[in-house]
Scaffold this active site. Structure first.
Site, PDB file in Angstrom:
ATOM      1  CG  ASP A 136      -1.885  -1.132   1.275  1.00 23.13           C
ATOM      2  OD1 ASP A 136      -2.200  -1.668   0.192  1.00 23.13           O
ATOM      3  OD2 ASP A 136      -2.334  -1.488   2.385  1.00 23.13           O
ATOM      4  CE  LYS A 137       0.279   8.591  -1.203  1.00 20.95           C
ATOM      5  NZ  LYS A 137      -0.729   9.663  -1.426  1.00 20.95           N
TER       6      LYS A 137
END
Length: 319
Positions: A136-137
């Site tokens: 995830d970011k």
């Protein structure tokens, strides 16, 4: 055309829709992408092109071939990368928080793909620029990238066979008594389609966790994945009532305890992302077949938060 994979649908998937069964087996690709390849003839089942809604009987032979075209129209960008390891077959990156892995709506530039295309231009010829799994970011840590089609095929197969060892550090809300396993299927949230959730009919997801450290109101966990579903750790930790600290999507907003030391309370309030780090990555090298293990220390912000909570816990015990 470059052949990517030849595999068999396991007997336990008998009775399932073909597109769903393919997504269970070819986990590196989305269900919509697999349906498109099936329609285009790039993916065949027993040499034919059955409809996505066809029922699986088990034992079907699946062949996947992908055109030798770039995975995206992303452009190279000189973005600094923390390269943990690089050779002729693989690149291992320690991804920082805030770096999106793949270009998408709202993130066409400044992604890991853009950075990789600058670092290794040959990746433009590979699907997804050689990326075989993602983070995830706002999750930090280790991620492996293939530099050749053969290496990408080998790594995808290892992921499918669950032989890739992925170990995370997660700081969660609450004090856990012991470790355990969460075995709960994950799919799109029935109302909020931007979120994932534990749902019946979702994809199988298994998360193992062990307590490394207990603090006053938090626990540091070692988390190991058998599967790699979107937001898996975040969803599973929230499901058992211990969401990841700083996770705005799944309920991990900072919760300082009463009489917490100001430094610790401030550190919690200032931590604006999920406290989740991919610390260990183990795999079989696709060329040498050596067993490889890579480790990445906690990033500075995570380490600082943990230090502040440790000091608060020590001072609380001293009172």
């Amino acid at each position: 055309m470059t052949e990517k994979l030849f595999t068999e649908l396991p007997s336990e998937l008998a009775g399932m829709r073909l597109d769903a069964a393919l997504a269970r087996v070819l986990t590196a690709y989305s269900r919509s992408q697999l349906k498109q390849w099936l329609q285009e003839g790039a993916l065949t089942v027993d040499g034919g092109q059955p409809l996505p809604r066809s029922v699986v009987r088990g034992g079907e032979q699946v062949r996947l071939r992908i055109p030798d075209t770039p995975a995206s129209a992303a452009q190279p960008e000189p973005i600094e990368l923390n390269v943990v390891h690089a050779d002729e077959a693989i690149i291992v990156i320690d991804k920082p928080a805030g770096l999106v892995v793949h270009p998408a709506v709202g993130h066409r530039e400044g992604t890991l793909v853009n950075a990789l295309l600058h670092y290794a231009p040959e990746l433009a010829a590979l699907p997804r620029a050689g990326i075989v799994h993602r983070l995830d970011k706002e999750t930090t840590g280790l991620l492996v990238v293939a530099r050749t089609a053969a290496a990408q095929t080998a790594l995808v197969r290892q992921l499918q066979e669950r032989s890739v060892h992925r170990e995370y550090r997660a700081l969660v809300q609450g004090v856990l008594i012991s470790g355990g396993t969460v075995d709960a299927a994950i799919g799109r949230h029935p109302v909020d389609r931007k979120r994932m959730a534990v749902v019946s009919g979702g994809k199988p997801a298994v998360t193992h966790y062990r307590v490394l450290q207990r603090l006053r109101a938090h626990s540091l966990l070692q988390v190991r994945l058998d599967t790699g579903r979107t937001h898996q750790i975040r969803v599973h930790m929230a499901q058992i009532g211990h969401p990841v600290v700083g996770d705005p999507v799944y309920g991990g907003r900072p919760r300082p305890v009463r009489d917490m030391q100001p430094e610790a309370a401030q550190a919690l309030a200032a931590f604006r992302r999920q406290a989740l780090h991919a610390a260990v990555l183990g795999l079989t090298h696709p060329v040498t077949e050596d067993e490889c293990r890579f480790e990445a220390p906690l990033p500075g912000d995570f380490r600082s938060l943990l230090d502040a909570l440790e000091k608060d816990a020590a001072q609380s015990q001293a009172r």
